[in-house]
Design a protein around this motif. Structure first.
Motif, PDB file in Angstrom:
ATOM      1  N   VAL A 132       0.836  -1.206   0.000  1.00  0.00           N
ATOM      2  CA  VAL A 132       0.000   0.000   0.000  1.00  0.00           C
ATOM      3  C   VAL A 132       0.867   1.252   0.000  1.00  0.00           C
ATOM      4  N   ALA A 133       1.918   1.257   0.814  1.00  0.00           N
ATOM      5  CA  ALA A 133       2.801   2.431   0.879  1.00  0.00           C
ATOM      6  C   ALA A 133       3.440   2.713  -0.478  1.00  0.00           C
ATOM      7  N   SER A 134       3.857   1.670  -1.169  1.00  0.00           N
ATOM      8  CA  SER A 134       4.440   1.833  -2.494  1.00  0.00           C
ATOM      9  C   SER A 134       3.416   2.408  -3.465  1.00  0.00           C
ATOM     10  N   GLY A 135       2.204   1.909  -3.402  1.00  0.00           N
ATOM     11  CA  GLY A 135       1.169   2.357  -4.321  1.00  0.00           C
ATOM     12  C   GLY A 135       0.812   3.820  -4.147  1.00  0.00           C
ATOM     13  N   PHE A 136       0.870   4.312  -2.901  1.00  0.00           N
ATOM     14  CA  PHE A 136       0.487   5.695  -2.646  1.00  0.00           C
ATOM     15  C   PHE A 136       1.581   6.688  -3.034  1.00  0.00           C
ATOM     16  N   THR A 137       2.742   6.197  -3.430  1.00  0.00           N
ATOM     17  CA  THR A 137       3.805   7.101  -3.874  1.00  0.00           C
ATOM     18  C   THR A 137       3.330   7.989  -5.020  1.00  0.00           C
ATOM     19  N   SER A 138       2.542   7.431  -5.899  1.00  0.00           N
ATOM     20  CA  SER A 138       2.069   8.191  -7.064  1.00  0.00           C
ATOM     21  C   SER A 138       0.819   9.010  -6.759  1.00  0.00           C
ATOM     22  N   LEU A 139       0.254   8.850  -5.554  1.00  0.00           N
ATOM     23  CA  LEU A 139      -1.000   9.530  -5.230  1.00  0.00           C
ATOM     24  C   LEU A 139      -0.821  10.697  -4.264  1.00  0.00           C
ATOM     25  N   LEU A 140       0.369  10.813  -3.658  1.00  0.00           N
ATOM     26  CA  LEU A 140       0.619  11.880  -2.687  1.00  0.00           C
ATOM     27  C   LEU A 140       1.501  12.960  -3.269  1.00  0.00           C
TER      28      LEU A 140
END
Length: 404
Positions: free
Chosen positions: A100-108
Motif C-alpha cells: 500500500v505504501a508503495s502504491g500511494f507514492t504516485s497519489l501523494l
C-alpha cells in the motif's frame, strides 16, 4: 466451554520439553503454534498435488489452483470482504503494508499529511517514513497515555483537509491494547482520507468484519493465527486496489506483454507477481477453518479469563509493573520487575521451559514513552491454561529472587 485437553492434543509441539521441563509456550503474539489439521494440509499438498497454479492444463495444476482459490474464498468469508478479488495473498502483514505504501507514492504530493498512532509496530512506521521521504508528505502521530490508550482528542486535532492516509494497528503487539478503529475510520472518512488497519495482532482474537468497519485496507499474517509463516493477506476495497499501481512486476500480474508496452491483469492478480506460496495459502485457509470450528466468541471469552487470572497473579509479585492497562485488551501482558533487566528474566524463564518474548517488540517508540529498554511479554492463546499461568508466575518469582 472449550475442551482445552482436546484442543491441546491438536498441537504436537505442546508435548515437547525444553531444558528438561514441559514447554509452556507464551510467545503467541510473535507466532502461534500450528495444529495437526494445518500440518496435515501442508503435507497433503506436497504429497499429492504439488504444482504451479493458474498456468497449467494438467490435473495437478488444476487441483492446486482450485485449492488455492478456495482458500482465498475462505479468507474472504472470514473477514466478510464483499468480493474474493479484494483479498490479495501476501507474504505477511509487512508485505501488505509496503504494498500500500508503495502504491500511494504516485497519489501523494508534498504537504499532504499521513497520520499514524504512537503504538505502532516498526512495520507500520518505517514504510510511511519512506513514503514521506519519496513524496514530501508529513507524518503525524496520535499520542498515547500511560495506560497505553490512544489520546483520541489529539487525533481529532491532527486531522485536517490535508490528511490523506491514516494507519493504525487494531491491537498493539507490545501492550495488547484494542484500539478504537471504528471511530478512527469514521473520522478519517469524513475528511476523505483512506485508512489502513494492521490486523496482525487482532486476527487471532477478534473476527474483524471489514465491511462493517468500512476500512479501506486491512492486513494480517497467517502465522499469528495457527497458520504457517511466509503468508498473509491484504484486504483492499476494490476501488482503492484499482487506483494503486502494481507493487512488483513479473509473471501472473500481466494481461499482455510486448517490448513496447505491458498491460496488467485484473484483481487480485495485479498484485500477485510470481509463483506464490501456494501451500501457505492453502494452509492459511485450513487454519481459519480450524479456528472457526472452535468459535472466535468462545476463544475470546476463554482468553479474557486467562488474561484476568494472569494479571491478578502476576501483580502479586513484589516490584512487578504491567505496561498497558487499557480497558480493552487482548491476552497480552508486558511487564518488568523493578531493578531487573527484562532479558535476564526471559533467560531464566527459558531455563524453566517457559517461552516469553523480551525486548522492545519492534515497538521502540512505546518503550521510549515509558523510559524503559523493553519488557517481558507473555502472550496467551486459547490452548494455554491457568496451570501454565501458575508456572509462569512461579518462574517470575524465582527469577526475581535470583536476580535481586
Amino acid at each position: 466451554m472449550l475442551d482445552i485437553k482436546k484442543i491441546r492434543g491438536d498441537f504436537p509441539i505442546l508435548n515437547r520439553e525444553v531444558n528438561g521441563k514441559p514447554l509452556v509456550y507464551l510467545d503467541n503474539a510473535a507466532t502461534s503454534q500450528t495444529p495437526k489439521q494445518v500440518i496435515d494440509a501442508i503435507v497433503d499438498y506436497y504429497e499429492n498435488y504439488n504444482a504451479n497454479i493458474h498456468r497449467g492444463v494438467h490435473a495437478l495444476s488444476q487441483e492446486a489452483t482450485d485449492k488455492y482459490e478456495q482458500a482465498r474464498i475462505k479468507i474472504q468469508k472470514h473477514f466478510n470482504a464483499a468480493k474474493s478479488h479484494e483479498i490479495i495473498f501476501t507474504s505477511g502483514t509487512t508485505h501488505g503494508i509496503n504494498l500500500v505504501a508503495s502504491g500511494f507514492t504516485s497519489l501523494l504530493k508534498a504537504g499532504d499529511e499521513i497520520v499514524v498512532s504512537a503504538m505502532e509496530h516498526h512495520s507500520n512506521i518505517v514504510p510511511w517514513q519512506m513514503l514521506c521521504e519519496r513524496t514530501g508528505a508529513v507524518l503525524k502521530v496520535i499520542p498515547m497515555n500511560d495506560e497505553g490508550e490512544l489520546v483520541m482528542q489529539q487525533y481529532d486535532q491532527l486531522l485536517s483537509d490535508r490528511t490523506q492516509l491514516v494507519f493504525c494497528n487494531h491491537v498493539s503487539n507490545a501492550l495488547g491494547t484494542v484500539n478504537p478503529i471504528a471511530e478512527i475510520i469514521e473520522k478519517a472518512h469524513k475528511l476523505g482520507a483512506a485508512v489502513l488497519v494492521d490486523g496482525a495482532q487482532a486476527a487471532p482474537h477478534i473476527k474483524a468484519d471489514v465491511q462493517a468497519l468500512d476500512v479501506d485496507f486491512y492486513t494480517v499474517s497467517a502465522h499469528k493465527m495457527c497458520g504457517p509463516t511466509g503468508v498473509g493477506m491484504l484486504y483492499g476495497k476494490e476501488e482503492w486496489l484499482n487506483k494503486l499501481p502494481p507493487y512488483q512486476g513479473g509473471g501472473e500480474m500481466i494481461a499482455e506483454v510486448t517490448f513496447e508496452k505491458t498491460t496488467y491483469a485484473d484483481l487480485p492478480h495485479k498484485f500477485e507477481a510470481g509463483t506464490p506460496n501456494i501451500c501457505g495459502g492453502i494452509a492459511f485457509g485450513a487454519a481459519l477453518a480450524y479456528m472457526n470450528a472452535i468459535s472466535f466468541d468462545q476463544i475470546a471469552e476463554y482468553e479474557h479469563d486467562l488474561l484476568e487470572y494472569a494479571t491478578q497473579e502476576l501483580l502479586k509479585v513484589e516490584g512487578l509493573r504491567i505496561y498497558g492497562t487499557a480497558k480493552k485488551k487482548t491476552s497480552v501482558i508486558s511487564f518488568n520487575i523493578e531493578g531487573v533487566h527484562p532479558y535476564d528474566i526471559g533467560t531464566i524463564l527459558d531455563k524453566l521451559g517457559i517461552a516469553v518474548r523480551t525486548g522492545h517488540h519492534c515497538a521502540q517508540p512505546i518503550m521510549d514513552f515509558y523510559g524503559i529498554p523493553g519488557t517481558v511479554r507473555a502472550s496467551f492463546s486459547f490452548y494455554n491454561t491457568k496451570d501454565e499461568v501458575d508456572v509462569l508466575v512461579e518462574g517470575v518469582k524465582r527469577a526475581r529472587n535470583m536476580l535481586l
